[in-house]
Scaffold this active site. Structure first.
Site, PDB file in Angstrom:
ATOM      1  CG  ASP A 104      49.185  34.945  35.211  1.00  0.00           C
ATOM      2  OD1 ASP A 104      49.484  34.059  36.038  1.00  0.00           O
ATOM      3  OD2 ASP A 104      48.547  34.705  34.169  1.00  0.00           O
ATOM      4  CD  GLU A 105      46.056  32.640  38.432  1.00  0.00           C
ATOM      5  OE1 GLU A 105      45.372  32.293  39.418  1.00  0.00           O
ATOM      6  OE2 GLU A 105      46.255  31.896  37.458  1.00  0.00           O
ATOM      7  CG  ASP A 138      43.815  35.438  36.413  1.00  0.00           C
ATOM      8  OD1 ASP A 138      44.897  35.716  35.845  1.00  0.00           O
ATOM      9  OD2 ASP A 138      43.126  34.454  36.109  1.00  0.00           O
TER      10      ASP A 138
END
Length: 410
Positions: free
Chosen positions: A104-105, A8
């Site tokens: 974003d992960e 993350d």
């Protein structure tokens, strides 16, 4: 036993902004939507703003009440997309099973590497920091749900491990909404039965949770007990489209039935066009209504037969809205979504109105072709000619590469 990482990128939008302008690291800063467009909420914040109590998804004015010195900047999507892509290139050096979960992960399955999960996570964090100038928190576990939960436990720039031996001690004391897919509505239902922690979910009988929450309740029981076993999808795997929807936050609140009719007349044809582009039709129409207190309700209707017709989608959306909204509050934003999808014509159902539906479908396809060639303004609804909503463009669902994946069993 599998070794799954969940990476993350910390405070992603804010971190990218600080990378472009390092002076922003020295002040409390938040990346926000444009208040002139009525998207004035905090999308991401740096550590100084977080320390002042600023929270993601709160309104800008609320954030500035807590932190009067807060600096707000817009999001640079091109830079974010570029850095997210570079992060995934690094992930792919560790595994060919890299499954994005938002921009974003991502999950990585490194089971075949034969390496210690914590050591691999620490190395990954060091590479992201060195090569991209960003930090990540990495969760290490034996399944996807616990790996994601672990990455949330310690931030920024940290590795956290949840194992078969320690998950009862680490995971079960956490609040129920720390578990993947326990949102506000599910949390309220659980609290009504005095289910407050993940351990409480694990201790209940699965049939009890199913009676409360339907199939989702049994899924949460499996998650809480560490029984989720979904594979990490191979890189580049095509995500099945579960729904197609659009939403609009107009420049002013909706205050009347006429406003709602006009905005639905903008939304529903856009949903229908996207269904046509994908060769899909759907049976379930959902309308999401967000009021001026930022509270959202969603209502849905199952249609007699799947459809991609703008008129049928709009008719169902209008019925849902007017049956469930009484104007005790203004409406801030509106969304329409079609789910229960299938390929067009796959149902094989015919009706006495089939000729009329074929003509309506041909008209929708003609309008789609015209707008593709000459622009959206080449054909306009009479209802919208004098409407201040007529030229709005709805926000689409996220594209496939940033769409969330649901672990198997959900």
């Amino acid at each position: 036993m599998r070794t799954i990482l969940h990476s993350d990128l910390n405070n992603f939008y804010a971190s990218v902004a600080c990378l472009q302008n390092p002076s922003l690291r020295e002040v409390p800063m938040a990346v926000c939507g444009d208040p002139r467009e009525r998207h004035g909420i905090v999308l991401s914040k740096n550590e100084k703003a977080k320390a002042a109590g600023v929270k993601t998804a709160e309104a800008i004015w609320q954030a500035k009440e807590k932190c009067p010195d807060l600096i707000t900047v817009g999001v640079d999507f091109s830079a974010c997309l570029r850095l997210a892509a570079r992060a995934r290139e690094i992930y792919r050096e560790y595994s060919d099973r890299v499954e994005p979960f938002g921009l974003d992960e991502a999950w990585l399955d490194i089971s075949d590497l034969g390496v210690d999960g914590r050591a691999a996570a620490d190395e990954l964090r060091a590479r992201i920091r060195r090569e991209l100038g960003l930090t990540v928190s990495v969760g290490v576990s034996f399944n996807k749900v616990f790996a994601k939960l672990a990455s949330d436990l310690k931030k920024p720039d940290a590795t956290t491990c949840v194992t078969p031996e320690n998950f009862r001690d680490v995971v079960w004391p956490l609040p129920a909404d720390a578990l993947l897919y326990v949102g506000p509505a599910t949390r309220r239902k659980l609290l009504s039965r005095n289910i407050r922690t993940i351990g409480d979910i694990a201790a209940r009988q699965p049939q009890t949770l199913r009676a409360m929450l339907g199939k989702h309740g049994e899924t949460l029981w499996r998650y809480a007990n560490g029984l989720e076993s979904a594979p990490v999808a191979p890189w580049g795997a095509v995500t099945e489209i579960k729904s197609i929807g659009n939403s609009i936050t107009p420049a002013r609140d909706l205050v009347s039935d006429a406003d709602a009719r006009e905005l639905l007349a903008v939304l529903c044809p856009c949903v229908a066009e996207r269904l046509l582009r994908h060769g899909l039709e759907g049976r379930v129409v959902t309308v999401s209504i967000r009021d001026d207190a930022l509270k959202t309700i969603s209502v849905q209707q199952t249609l007699p037969a799947p459809t991609a017709l703008s008129g049928e989608i709009e008719g169902a959306a209008r019925r849902l809205f007017f049956q469930h909204w009484n104007w005790t509050r203004r409406v801030r934003s509106l969304g329409v979504c079609v789910s229960g999808l299938s390929m067009q014509g796959a149902s094989g159902q015919l009706s006495m109105w089939e000729d009329a539906r074929d003509r309506a479908l041909a008209l929708d396809r003609t309008l789609l072709a015209l707008r593709r060639r000459y622009g959206r303004e080449c054909v306009r609804r009479a209802l919208l000619l004098n409407s201040d909503f007529g030229r709005l463009r709805p926000h689409e669902d996220l594209p496939a590469f940033v769409r969330s994946h649901s672990p198997q069993g959900a």
